[in-house]
Structures are given as C-alpha cells and as structure tokens.
Design a protein around this motif. Sequence first.
Motif, mmCIF file in Angstrom:
data_model
loop_
_atom_site.group_PDB
_atom_site.id
_atom_site.type_symbol
_atom_site.label_atom_id
_atom_site.label_comp_id
_atom_site.label_asym_id
_atom_site.label_seq_id
_atom_site.Cartn_x
_atom_site.Cartn_y
_atom_site.Cartn_z
ATOM 1 N N ASP A 1 0.805 -1.222 0.000
ATOM 2 C CA ASP A 1 0.000 0.000 0.000
ATOM 3 C C ASP A 1 0.840 1.274 0.000
ATOM 4 O O ASP A 1 0.303 2.382 0.055
ATOM 5 C CB ASP A 1 -0.939 0.011 1.212
ATOM 6 N N GLY A 2 2.156 1.142 -0.030
ATOM 7 C CA GLY A 2 3.026 2.303 -0.177
ATOM 8 C C GLY A 2 3.301 3.072 1.096
ATOM 9 O O GLY A 2 3.706 4.238 1.032
ATOM 10 N N TYR A 3 3.159 2.416 2.267
ATOM 11 C CA TYR A 3 3.409 3.117 3.522
ATOM 12 C C TYR A 3 4.837 2.949 4.020
ATOM 13 O O TYR A 3 5.392 3.845 4.651
ATOM 14 C CB TYR A 3 2.435 2.634 4.609
ATOM 15 N N GLN A 4 5.431 1.773 3.805
ATOM 16 C CA GLN A 4 6.791 1.511 4.275
ATOM 17 C C GLN A 4 7.757 1.765 3.125
ATOM 18 O O GLN A 4 7.839 0.985 2.181
ATOM 19 C CB GLN A 4 6.914 0.073 4.769
ATOM 20 N N CYS B 1 -0.497 0.690 11.629
ATOM 21 C CA CYS B 1 -0.629 1.953 10.918
ATOM 22 C C CYS B 1 -1.770 2.020 9.914
ATOM 23 O O CYS B 1 -2.079 3.093 9.418
ATOM 24 C CB CYS B 1 0.680 2.289 10.210
ATOM 25 N N GLU B 2 -2.396 0.893 9.578
ATOM 26 C CA GLU B 2 -3.468 0.931 8.589
ATOM 27 C C GLU B 2 -4.800 0.540 9.209
ATOM 28 O O GLU B 2 -5.519 -0.320 8.704
ATOM 29 C CB GLU B 2 -3.134 0.023 7.410
ATOM 30 N N ALA B 3 -5.163 1.186 10.310
ATOM 31 C CA ALA B 3 -6.466 0.953 10.913
ATOM 32 C C ALA B 3 -7.569 1.287 9.911
ATOM 33 O O ALA B 3 -7.414 2.154 9.053
ATOM 34 C CB ALA B 3 -6.631 1.807 12.171
ATOM 35 N N ALA B 4 -8.693 0.587 10.017
ATOM 36 C CA ALA B 4 -9.818 0.813 9.111
ATOM 37 C C ALA B 4 -10.241 2.273 9.138
ATOM 38 O O ALA B 4 -10.247 2.918 10.190
ATOM 39 C CB ALA B 4 -10.997 -0.080 9.507
ATOM 40 N N GLY B 5 -10.601 2.792 7.983
ATOM 41 C CA GLY B 5 -10.971 4.205 7.879
ATOM 42 C C GLY B 5 -12.458 4.440 8.011
ATOM 43 O O GLY B 5 -13.006 5.332 7.354
ATOM 44 N N ALA C 1 -0.726 12.809 6.405
ATOM 45 C CA ALA C 1 -0.381 11.942 7.531
ATOM 46 C C ALA C 1 0.113 10.619 6.971
ATOM 47 O O ALA C 1 -0.110 10.300 5.801
ATOM 48 C CB ALA C 1 -1.588 11.730 8.444
ATOM 49 N N THR C 2 0.806 9.856 7.813
ATOM 50 C CA THR C 2 1.228 8.517 7.413
ATOM 51 C C THR C 2 0.399 7.487 8.176
ATOM 52 O O THR C 2 -0.549 6.913 7.646
ATOM 53 C CB THR C 2 2.732 8.320 7.671
ATOM 54 N N ASP C 3 0.705 7.291 9.444
ATOM 55 C CA ASP C 3 0.045 6.242 10.217
ATOM 56 C C ASP C 3 -1.375 6.635 10.612
ATOM 57 O O ASP C 3 -1.633 7.762 11.055
ATOM 58 C CB ASP C 3 0.849 5.949 11.476
ATOM 59 N N TYR D 1 3.901 0.377 13.151
ATOM 60 C CA TYR D 1 3.777 1.800 12.828
ATOM 61 C C TYR D 1 5.054 2.223 12.120
ATOM 62 O O TYR D 1 6.144 1.788 12.482
ATOM 63 C CB TYR D 1 3.540 2.627 14.087
ATOM 64 N N VAL D 2 4.925 3.074 11.100
ATOM 65 C CA VAL D 2 6.069 3.361 10.246
ATOM 66 C C VAL D 2 6.629 4.766 10.388
ATOM 67 O O VAL D 2 7.786 5.008 10.039
ATOM 68 C CB VAL D 2 5.720 3.097 8.759
ATOM 69 N N SER D 3 5.821 5.725 10.906
ATOM 70 C CA SER D 3 6.343 7.085 10.974
ATOM 71 C C SER D 3 5.669 7.883 12.082
ATOM 72 O O SER D 3 5.949 7.674 13.252
ATOM 73 C CB SER D 3 6.167 7.783 9.616
ATOM 74 N N MET D 4 4.744 8.771 11.736
ATOM 75 C CA MET D 4 4.139 9.694 12.689
ATOM 76 C C MET D 4 2.632 9.462 12.782
ATOM 77 O O MET D 4 1.981 9.127 11.803
ATOM 78 C CB MET D 4 4.380 11.150 12.256
ATOM 79 N N GLY D 5 2.091 9.682 13.979
ATOM 80 C CA GLY D 5 0.649 9.600 14.189
ATOM 81 C C GLY D 5 0.128 10.890 14.797
ATOM 82 O O GLY D 5 0.782 11.482 15.666
ATOM 83 N N ASP D 6 -1.049 11.320 14.353
ATOM 84 C CA ASP D 6 -1.631 12.559 14.854
ATOM 85 C C ASP D 6 -2.514 12.325 16.074
ATOM 86 O O ASP D 6 -3.176 11.304 16.204
ATOM 87 C CB ASP D 6 -2.510 13.202 13.763
#
Length: 391
Positions: free
Chosen positions: A46-49, A263-267, A285-287, A311-316
């Motif tokens: 999915d292009g996150y890592q 990092c890919e919790a359901a939206g 945002a990333t995560d 988790y790969v980077s930053m979370g808000d």
Amino acid sequence: MRALCWHGKGDVRVDTVPDPKIEHPREAVIKITACAICGSDLHLYDGYQLPMESGDILGHENMGEVVELGSEVTNLKVGDRVVVPFTISCGQCWFCQQGLFSLCDRTNPNADVAIKARGHSRAGLFGFSHMLGGYSGGQAEYLRVPMADIGPIKGPDSVTDEQALFLSDIFHTGYMAAENAQIRDGDTVAIWGCGPVGQFAIRSALMMGAGRVIAIDEVPERLAMAEAGGAETIDFSQTDVYDELMVRIKGRGPDSCIDAVGCEAAGHGAADAMFDKAKAAVGLATDRVHVLREAIFSCRKGGTLSIPGVYVSMGDKIPIGAAMNKGLTFKMGQTHVQAYTKPLLEKIEAGEIDPSFVVTNTTTLEEAPEMYRKFRDKEEGVIKVVLRPGL
C-alpha cells in the motif's frame, strides 16, 4: 529464479530474476518450500513503508531446504530443513547479547537512513524496504540468508511446514505481544485486530493465564476464528468499542490492551478513523492511529498497552495526556525472534498449539499478486496465505 517483486503501490508481479549467491562466509542459500504473505507486507503493497525500489523481492516469512553454505556456518548442513527468522541478527553486538535481536546494531547496511528517520537503526529485515537493509525476501524460489549461523532453526520431521513456518514471524509476534501485555492470572485482555498476529496473541494470552480475552474486528471469518480460539468478540462496525468494553468489564476497562493493527487501521466506524484515512490519502499523515487512541482510552488505570502492530512514521493526536494520567505502561517493538524460536517450537512439539489453524489458503507463487489483493481487501475469507514456490 521466479520471485515476487514490488513495482509500485498496489503493483506486485512474479518476475524472473538472478539466483542468489553466497556473499559472505556466514551465509546460506535455501530453496524455499513454503513462505507466507504477512500483514506487514501490506504496508509495502500500500506504499506506507518506504523507500522501496522497483524489482525488490518481497517476503519475510520463509522456510526451506539448505542448498549452499558459507564456510563459517557450522550449525547447518546441506539438505537441512530450516525456518528463517524475519529479523537478520548478528548474535554478537550488545543488543543481540541482551536478547534484543530485532535491535541488532550490525545488520542494516542502510542504518544512516533509519537513524535520520527514527533516531536509531534496528536490525535488517528480509524483503522490507531499503531503510531496513534492502535485503531480498523469500517469496521466491531461493533465498540468500545472511547470519545463517544465528537465525535459522531446523524443523523436526514431526512438525509440518504449516506448523513450523510461523516460527519465522507471526507466532513469535503474537506471543511476544502477550508477554509484553504483562498478563497475570485471571486478567482481562482486549485485542484489536483478528488478523494472523491477533489470532496468535489471543491463544498466547490464554496460555499465559488470561481469564478473558476480548477480540475486536469486523470481518466475520476473523471473528469466528477468534471465537474458536477462546475469545469473546466485538464487531466494531456494529457497536462503539469503548462503550461495549466498559459494559462488559463493569466500567474498569481491560487490564491489558494489545494493538495488533498498527498503521493501517480501518478508515470507518469512528470519526477519527475517517479523518485519519482522509489525511493519509492526501499525504497529510502517514500512520492511521485510531486503534492506538481507542486502546489508550479503553485500558484500565494502571494497565498495560502492548503494540505489536507496525507503525512506520508519525501519528496525529495521540492522547498522551490520557495515557500519562491513567498511569499506563507501554511495551512495543519488532519481535526478538531468535529469543523465542526454541521454546515455541517445544510448545508445538508438545501439542500445546498447532499454528496451522491460521492458514486459510495455500497456493502457488504465481498466484501471489492476486492473493495480495484478496488479503488486503479481506475477500473470500482470506486470513493467512501460504505460498508454495515448488508447486
């Protein structure tokens, strides 16, 4: 050889690539007999890592037959059937000597990239981005195994491939997640995510003495597998998770919470989850950290939050104030696979657990691109895919 290669977000293909060769005396080459698609692979898909390069070979859950050995590998012989840990660890640095194998200081040749992004580098990983070494993975016919004198473990004939394969990652990851949850006899443990790691965390928590395990997901097949493993379940698409947990635990909250999502919790299902997905979609945002927020709010005062989800980077907007004022303990990290392999193999041999329960699909390497899509989209009951390159 044939290998599954990354070519961009959502684009994986089976290509013909050069065979691997021994590059160091501590290495081996194995012929892959079984490998698996992991939830962490979806962060690449999915292009996150990142960073990834077109043609990178994926896959970090691998086992096979030794076909070539470096001169310094004396614990294995050609023909041995081995399971390979997803972490590449030297066994000699300070961190390896402490049993913290996933934090190895010596096996990431791109450590400077990781240091800039995260402050320090961790161990190199098979098939998992150039930030973590750029090593080729094992969703292929053959795999070069660095530090082969430290990582691979021989699989006894009494254990099938489907039972042994998950000693490469997910059994250990679920088990360490439960261990990090600091479970005491009779505790109530809530686990977000009923994918493969969550399934092993459920069974591990119960092995460690949990009185109740409450598993949270929305996919019917995953919830059914969790119930078969001894968990109560909550469908987050049907009810508010925090409210339901407070009702079931009489307002106190779970003693421990395990975030097996990452990092890919359901939206969907909650306003903050939808905001996370929208921000990620436009690059703000990333995560997506909805599960982490919900676990912090739900965990009882003085409880423990274990995070095996990647988790790969930053979370808000992580509610650090709630965590601090509730006195929560956080334990997290990539799994120290080499520290757990022998004791967990003993549990399999003793019949305490049969890891093959999680396998829903076994297919060829050529079918891998379609299985990535089905696994990502949670279609047709796909929970865990085993690939057989030799088929």
